[in-house]
Enzyme design. Structure first.
Site, short mmCIF file in Angstrom:
data_model
loop_
_atom_site.label_atom_id
_atom_site.label_comp_id
_atom_site.label_asym_id
_atom_site.label_seq_id
_atom_site.Cartn_x
_atom_site.Cartn_y
_atom_site.Cartn_z
N HIS A 1 0.83 -1.21 0.00
CA HIS A 1 0.00 0.00 0.00
C HIS A 1 0.87 1.25 0.00
CE1 HIS A 1 -2.24 3.11 2.40
NE2 HIS A 1 -3.12 2.87 1.46
N GLU B 1 2.19 1.82 -3.43
CA GLU B 1 1.14 2.38 -4.30
C GLU B 1 1.09 3.91 -4.17
OE1 GLU B 1 -3.11 3.73 -3.63
OE2 GLU B 1 -2.96 1.64 -3.00
N HIS B 2 1.11 4.40 -2.94
CA HIS B 2 1.10 5.84 -2.71
C HIS B 2 2.30 6.52 -3.36
CE1 HIS B 2 -1.92 6.89 0.61
NE2 HIS B 2 -2.25 5.69 0.18
N GLU C 1 -3.93 8.08 7.80
CA GLU C 1 -4.93 7.23 7.15
C GLU C 1 -5.23 6.01 8.01
OE1 GLU C 1 -5.31 4.57 3.06
OE2 GLU C 1 -3.93 6.28 3.09
#
Length: 427
Positions: free
Chosen positions: A67, A70-71, A142
């Site tokens: 993840h 991905e960012h 987040e």
């Protein structure tokens, strides 16, 4: 470039595996004004332990790194890629799941420019120590946000209750502690291992000429060099058939309690035919029993145990599977017991031929309606392709299922050891 036509659904798909290993699917739909592109790698949050490309020893990377990666791919040394898409009239996004990371756009014009932007930014990583440290703060916020969301806590809480060792029990974003240990070198290791064209699929659907589009993609890839890729070696711990815990209670500031019953559907690799049969029958049985017209739904509703938040979902993937059933309830203990009681009765039930034919027609109808969405087609096609299944062959596969198939599955579907409960209750 090969071409396959599916007369039963009036679709034509173009396919080519390029010299560098990239698999490209094109689905021209000239009646659409929009075009949707998705560039996906067979790499998700569960891929924590693996042998890096060029190495012989396996390593374990920090939780949440897929993840995090991905960012970071959207941020380049001199710009943010979202700006590039915006200038070309496109809406862009990305997501990381347990098994995949995907980058996508939708647009009505500048399609070729947007396709090139999609491919180029994913294949041009830039990570610096400074930008990695900055991102840690963003993702930490987040994670904390999701920690405060009852629906997400119910979802992950149920997964963690079912799976004892498998990394599916780890939050996709990781933890604040795990992401703080991620380094620039970790990101490059994961990128170089999993973002090779041979491990990726490009799917473009919408209003374009397939010959021109395939030429564009081939020229783009021919201009780049990639080292030869060996088979990716992933490592997963042994996972017992039974759930890790029977029950998990999470205390949160909620006005209404939540209750989810989880069914541990799989804990190992399945061959292609067994996977597909389970995937289809599981979904059909859930609809049969728990949709608003289902027998079990009506019992739960009559007992005032559920409201409009009631849901069910299933996910069968590479080497794990689960079903979730639940929602808000003023009586979470009673709801859990009732759902488990109803599930346990299925072992002795028999689906009638007439009901099964209705189940198959409903499944086919749902599938055909969903095929109006380019996003649905692309994501599902990629999902099934990585498992050796042609998404557009699902309808004849459904039609070929027999009453013996469903009743045999039903007889062995539920056992007490595969059921787990997660409750979200007020402080």
């Amino acid at each position: 470039m090969s071409r396959k036509t599916y007369d039963n659904i009036n679709e034509t798909v173009y396919l080519e595996r390029l010299d560098n290993g990239l698999t490209v699917f094109l689905l021209p739909k000239p009646e659409m004004s929009k075009t949707y592109g998705i560039f996906s790698t067979n790499y998700g949050s569960i891929d924590q332990t693996f042998v890096p490309i060029g190495n012989n020893e396996k390593i374990t990377v920090p939780e949440g790194i897929a993840h995090f990666l991905e960012h970071k791919l959207f941020e380049k040394e001199d710009r943010d890629v979202f700006t590039d898409f915006g200038k070309q009239g496109a809406s862009a996004n990305a997501y990381t799941s347990f098994t995949k990371t995907a980058y996508l756009f939708s647009a009505t014009n500048h399609i070729e420019d947007n396709v090139k932007t999609l491919i180029d930014f994913v294949q041009d990583p830039y990570f610096s120590e400074q930008s990695v440290e900055k991102e840690k703060g963003i993702i930490a916020q987040e994670i904390k946000m999701y920690d405060d969301q009852p629906d997400w806590q119910s979802f992950m809480g149920t997964i963690k209750t079912m799976f004892k060792n498998h990394p599916v029990n780890v939050d996709i974003a990781g933890t604040v502690e795990s992401i703080n240990s991620i380094t620039k070198d970790d990101l490059y290791t994961c990128y170089n291992t999993f973002y090779h064209p041979e491990n990726m699929i490009l799917f473009i659907a919408g209003n374009f000429d397939p010959e021109n589009m395939m030429s564009l993609v081939k020229e783009n890839q021919a201009a780049k060099e990639f080292e030869k890729m060996n088979e990716i070696v992933r490592d997963f711990p042994d996972e017992p058939e039974q759930v890790g815990m029977k029950e998990n209670k999470i205390v949160m500031p909620v006005s209404v309690s939540k209750c989810t019953v989880g069914i541990k559907e799989a804990n190992k690799e399945l061959d292609r035919d067994e996977f597909l049969k389970r995937d289809l029958l599981q979904d059909m049985l859930l609809n049969f029993y728990f949709s608003k017209s289902g027998q079990f739904y009506q019992e739960l509703y009559d007992d005032n145990l559920i409201d409009d938040s009631f849901y069910f979902e299933m996910n069968l993937d590479r080497n794990f599977g689960y079903t979730l059933i639940g929602g808000n309830s003023d009586n979470p203990d009673q709801l859990a017991n009732k759902i488990k009681e109803l599930l346990m009765t299925t072992n002795s039930e028999t689906i009638q031929e007439e009901d099964f034919e209705r189940m198959k027609k409903k499944k086919i109808g749902q599938l055909l309606r969903s095929m109006n969405s380019l996003e649905f087609i692309a994501s599902k096609h990629i999902h099934y392709h990585t498992l050796g299944i042609d998404f557009f062959d699902l309808i004849p596969e459904i039609q070929s299922l027999t009453i013996d198939d469903v009743n045999h599955y039903l007889k062995h579907w539920i056992s007490e050891e595969k059921l787990a409960v997660c409750k979200i209750v007020a402080e």
